[in-house]
Design an enzyme around this catalytic site. Structure first.
Site, PDB file in Angstrom:
ATOM      1  N   HIS A 135       0.842  -1.206   0.000  1.00 60.71           N
ATOM      2  CA  HIS A 135       0.000   0.000   0.000  1.00 60.71           C
ATOM      3  C   HIS A 135       0.869   1.245   0.000  1.00 60.71           C
ATOM      4  O   HIS A 135       1.875   1.325   0.683  1.00 60.71           O
ATOM      5  CB  HIS A 135      -0.973   0.010   1.181  1.00 60.71           C
ATOM      6  CG  HIS A 135      -0.336  -0.237   2.513  1.00 60.71           C
ATOM      7  ND1 HIS A 135      -0.091  -1.504   2.997  1.00 60.71           N
ATOM      8  CD2 HIS A 135       0.121   0.605   3.455  1.00 60.71           C
ATOM      9  CE1 HIS A 135       0.468  -1.429   4.178  1.00 60.71           C
ATOM     10  NE2 HIS A 135       0.624  -0.150   4.489  1.00 60.71           N
TER      11      HIS A 135
HETATM   12  P1  AMP Z   1       1.829   0.548   7.300  1.00 58.01           P
HETATM   13  O1  AMP Z   1       2.616   0.785   8.523  1.00 58.01           O
HETATM   14  O2  AMP Z   1       2.489   1.114   6.084  1.00 58.01           O
HETATM   15  O3  AMP Z   1       1.408  -0.867   7.140  1.00 58.01           O
HETATM   16  O4  AMP Z   1       0.512   1.395   7.454  1.00 58.01           O
HETATM   17  C1  AMP Z   1      -0.741   0.817   7.589  1.00 58.01           C
HETATM   18  C2  AMP Z   1      -1.739   1.919   7.622  1.00 58.01           C
HETATM   19  O5  AMP Z   1      -3.009   1.330   7.590  1.00 58.01           O
HETATM   20  C3  AMP Z   1      -1.680   2.763   8.883  1.00 58.01           C
HETATM   21  O6  AMP Z   1      -1.515   4.107   8.526  1.00 58.01           O
HETATM   22  C4  AMP Z   1      -3.017   2.504   9.552  1.00 58.01           C
HETATM   23  O7  AMP Z   1      -3.496   3.669  10.159  1.00 58.01           O
HETATM   24  C5  AMP Z   1      -3.883   2.051   8.432  1.00 58.01           C
HETATM   25  N1  AMP Z   1      -4.957   1.137   8.751  1.00 58.01           N
HETATM   26  C6  AMP Z   1      -4.983   0.162   9.655  1.00 58.01           C
HETATM   27  N2  AMP Z   1      -6.132  -0.531   9.573  1.00 58.01           N
HETATM   28  C7  AMP Z   1      -6.846   0.018   8.581  1.00 58.01           C
HETATM   29  C8  AMP Z   1      -8.111  -0.246   8.014  1.00 58.01           C
HETATM   30  N3  AMP Z   1      -8.871  -1.231   8.457  1.00 58.01           N
HETATM   31  N4  AMP Z   1      -8.531   0.535   7.003  1.00 58.01           N
HETATM   32  C9  AMP Z   1      -7.769   1.546   6.545  1.00 58.01           C
HETATM   33  N5  AMP Z   1      -6.569   1.837   7.056  1.00 58.01           N
HETATM   34  C10 AMP Z   1      -6.098   1.084   8.052  1.00 58.01           C
END
Ligand code: AMP
Length: 715
Positions: free
Chosen positions: A618
């Site tokens: 992502h």
């Molecule tokens: P990363 O550390 O790059 O994996 O970031 C994951 C991101 O996903 C973080 O910024 C979280 O705030 C976000 N996140 C966690 N759970 C969800 C969810 N269910 N829907 C959307 N974003 C999420």
């Protein structure tokens, strides 16, 4: 009244200036009560600006308080700033609200520290959830930073209250103040010369706690221990309190009613009691197990401050206990930090007088969370906040998954089991101290699960509804994530022992991925079945899904998810994904541009975390204001503002030129000091950093200005 025209000469100013009354006082000093009393009887229109409730009834930040205060003043209302405002920096922005037609007052509720602490500890239903065990430590910390206000800060009037009488008289002064009345300028009331809190107040904290007796034990567990859990759930508190939380010593979360063992030995150290794993039913060799225990204990005690480990066995004649005692003595292990105890691990306190916070349960392969039996018995003990279930290696042919005397494998597994257990304990201790400053994205999971291959541990809290923090755990949790699927814990250990991993865990390149906790799968689920998440997603195409980050770390924070199955993270990205990376970048850019059309002051950065916490590649599209209540700790900040964050443009270059992206997977990056992303100034904690970034206008560092790393509105 023309408050938009502050330049109006003073003699033309109408009588009855608006007031900004900045309450100054620790939690528990009675700020909210003060406002309520005044507002109840005053004929002047007042608005109380409370940071604990400013975000739609939830805690907000200083910026929100400032804009809400400005709005109220514009509407011709006087305002109370109901936050602690204990130091000059915290007050300065509010003082600036003053002007020719707006006087700024401070009412200092400088009541005895003991009173504030006692009130905060005992209160329930506090708006900011600062109550119970943790409140004491927070209030104490905050008071140490107390800086009494001075007229030179820009106040027209300061009223010092040192006791209830003073408070009552201040209440009546403001209650009787009609819309056209003004109060004389100057300092009123006695200033407490002892502005700083007396050292050693922590000793007192134990006295304000309600003593535990058997009849109230259930309550006592909830009150003395659960606060840290409840606090985790709601992640208290206002920034100022967070700041105080951030410097709580590692054991602060365990500051509890019974900070002494029954024999009277005082201690305030977090304590893990654990049985010998695998030596009983699983028939592991005692001599080898004792070596492993002592070695892993030694490593742990060298690492962690004052936490205690206690090896427990039911019988005095226990072979493992005496072997461990002898080996620990040979290694000169500090007996304050590690000792053995004979007794029933489910009744350590009630029958043995040993005060423990975390208990390990040597589990069998049927390991299940929650429920009764040992688990329930342990949790009915005062002081126990967590149970960690540990599955060790099995040498007993009568039991499942026997290792057939393979001590190479067995020792490895047992070592992992103890290491994982102690790491789990450390993470609980750390969370106890960190929780307020730490991240708090609740994920609705009932347990933080840890498992390490065959040496499998699962820990869960005494509050079965406890939601856990899922974010901000990059480094610490990474090491603990289990290597097999977690849904079926028993199956996991079985599978991994046999060297099998489910296809779920196979990466696109055929390699095995790390396993992801169920909470870490949310993005994966959305990417694979976006149609099931229609309410959450902003855009779906064949290759990508776009959605708002659930815990945005800035005003605008989107995620562009790759839809490719098996493409878990940047580590899996190869040349064949180049088109996808470009597509993700282009989509992210379009969204950034869309936001820029609505607000041209924003600046965006697009990039990936070197090691993500969530499964499924992502791209973060994040505005650089970092104005967010979700950005709570170093890891949140540093994951977007150090090399850990890999700009999308660089990733594309690297994959084009070298076939893969460079990962900056170094825990030190996440733990680096906090620096402003613009001027690079260092700040001691998140609240300070946040208040700095709201005003920092420095240009972005040159490196960010290159190669399209920053996305601005067209000039
Ligand atoms: P990363 O550390 O790059 O994996 O970031 C994951 C991101 O996903 C973080 O910024 C979280 O705030 C976000 N996140 C966690 N759970 C969800 C969810 N269910 N829907 C959307 N974003 C999420």
């Amino acid at each position: 009244m023309d408050i938009d025209n502050p330049s109006k000469p003073k003699d033309e100013v109408a009588e009855g200036k608006l007031l900004v009354v900045i309450l100054v006082g620790a939690p528990g000093s009675g700020k909210s009560t003060f406002c309520e009393h005044v507002m109840r009887s005053s004929t002047r229109p007042w608005v109380r600006i409370c940071q604990d409730t400013i975000g739609n009834g939830k805690a907000g930040n200083k910026t929100q308080c400032l804009s809400s205060a400005a709005r109220a003043l514009k509407d011709g209302k006087s305002v109370f700033i109901d936050r602690c405002n204990l130091d000059r920096e915290q007050r300065s922005e509010f003082v600036k609200l003053g002007g020719p037609q707006i006087d700024v007052h401070a009412v200092v509720l400088d009541l005895p520290a003991r009173l504030c602490i006692s009130r905060s500890v005992k209160r329930t239903g506090h708006e900011g959830n600062l109550q119970g065990g943790k409140a004491a430590a927070v209030v104490n910390r905050m008071l140490q930073k107390k800086e009494l206000p001075k007229i030179s800060e820009g106040f027209n009037r300061i009223m010092f209250c040192q006791n209830e009488n003073d408070v009552q008289s201040a209440i009546s002064t403001y209650s009787t103040l009609g819309p056209l009345d003004n109060l004389p300028d100057g300092c009123f009331g006695q200033k407490n010369p002892d502005a700083k809190i007396q050292v050693g107040i922590m000793k007192f904290l134990k006295k304000v706690d309600v003593p535990v007796n058997v009849a109230s034990r259930e309550n006592s567990i909830r009150e003395s221990v659960s606060p840290q859990i409840v606090e985790k759930k709601n992640s208290c508190c206002r920034e100022e309190e967070e700041e105080a939380c951030s410097s709580i010593p590692v054991n602060a979360g365990f500051e509890s009613k019974e900070a002494k063992d029954l024999d009277g030995t005082p201690h305030d150290a977090p304590t893990l009691a654990f049985p010998s794993i695998s030596t009983s039913d699983f028939q592991f060799n005692h001599e080898k197990a004792a070596d492993i225990i002592v070695e892993t204990v030694e490593e742990f005690t060298n690492k962690i401050g004052n936490a205690r480990l206690v090896l427990v066995d039911l019988t005095h004649g226990s072979k493992i206990l005496s072997l461990v005692r002898a080996k620990a003595a040979q290694k000169n292990i500090d007996s304050q930090k590690f000792f053995t105890h004979v007794g029933d691990i489910t009744h350590l306190y009630s029958k043995g007088g040993l005060h423990c916070n975390v208990i390990a349960n040597a589990a069998n392969w049927r390991l299940k969370p929650g429920g009764g039996g040992v688990n329930a018995a342990i949790f009915s003990e005062a002081g126990v906040t967590h149970v960690i279930h540990v599955l060790g290696p099995n040498m007993n042919p009568q039991r499942a998954n026997c290792l057939n005397n393979d001590y190479n494998e067995g020792c490895k597994i047992l070592r992992e089991a103890y290491t994982s257990l102690f790491d789990g304990f450390a993470s609980i201790v750390w969370t106890g101290a960190e929780q307020s400053k730490g991240s708090s994205e609740d994920i609705g999971s009932k347990a933080l699960e840890l498992c390490q291959s065959n040496g499998c541990t699962r820990k869960h809290s005494s509050n079965s509804d406890q939601k856990i923090k899922r974010d901000g755990i990059h480094a610490s949790e990474r090491s603990k994530r289990c290597k097999g699927p977690q849904d079926d814990f028993g199956a996991n250990s079985t599978n991994s022992r046999a060297g099998k991993l489910s296809p779920e865990n196979r990466n696109i390149d055929g390699s095995m991925s790390k396993a992801w906790g169920s909470w870490a799968q949310a993005l994966h689920r959305i990417a694979i079945h976006p149609e099931r998440h229609e309410d959450d997603v902003l855009e779906i195409s064949e290759d990508v899904v776009v959605l708002n980050d659930l815990y945005p770390k800035a005003q605008r924070h989107l995620l562009v998810l790759a839809r490719t199955e098996g493409l878990d993270s940047l580590a899996n990205v190869r040349k064949e994904h180049l088109q996808l990376l470009k597509k993700m970048h282009a989509v992210g850019l379009l969204w950034a541009e869309k936001f820029l059309r609505a607000d041209g002051s924003l600046v965006f950065r697009l990039g990936y975390h070197s090691v993500p916490s969530m499964r499924q590649l992502h791209l973060h599209v994040i505005s650089q204001d970092f104005d967010s209540k979700h950005s709570k700790n170093k890891k949140h900040w540093n994951s977007f503002n150090t090399g850990f964050f890999r700009d999308s443009v660089d990733v594309i270059d690297e994959v084009t030129n070298h076939g893969k992206a460079t990962l900056k997977d170094d825990d030190r990056l996440l733990n680096m000091e906090l620096r402003c992303h613009r001027c690079r100034s260092a700040h001691p904690n998140i609240p300070r950093l946040k208040s700095h970034i709201t005003i920092c206008q420095a240009p972005f560092p040159a490196v960010l200005l290159e190669n399209g790393r920053l996305v601005h509105a067209p000039q």
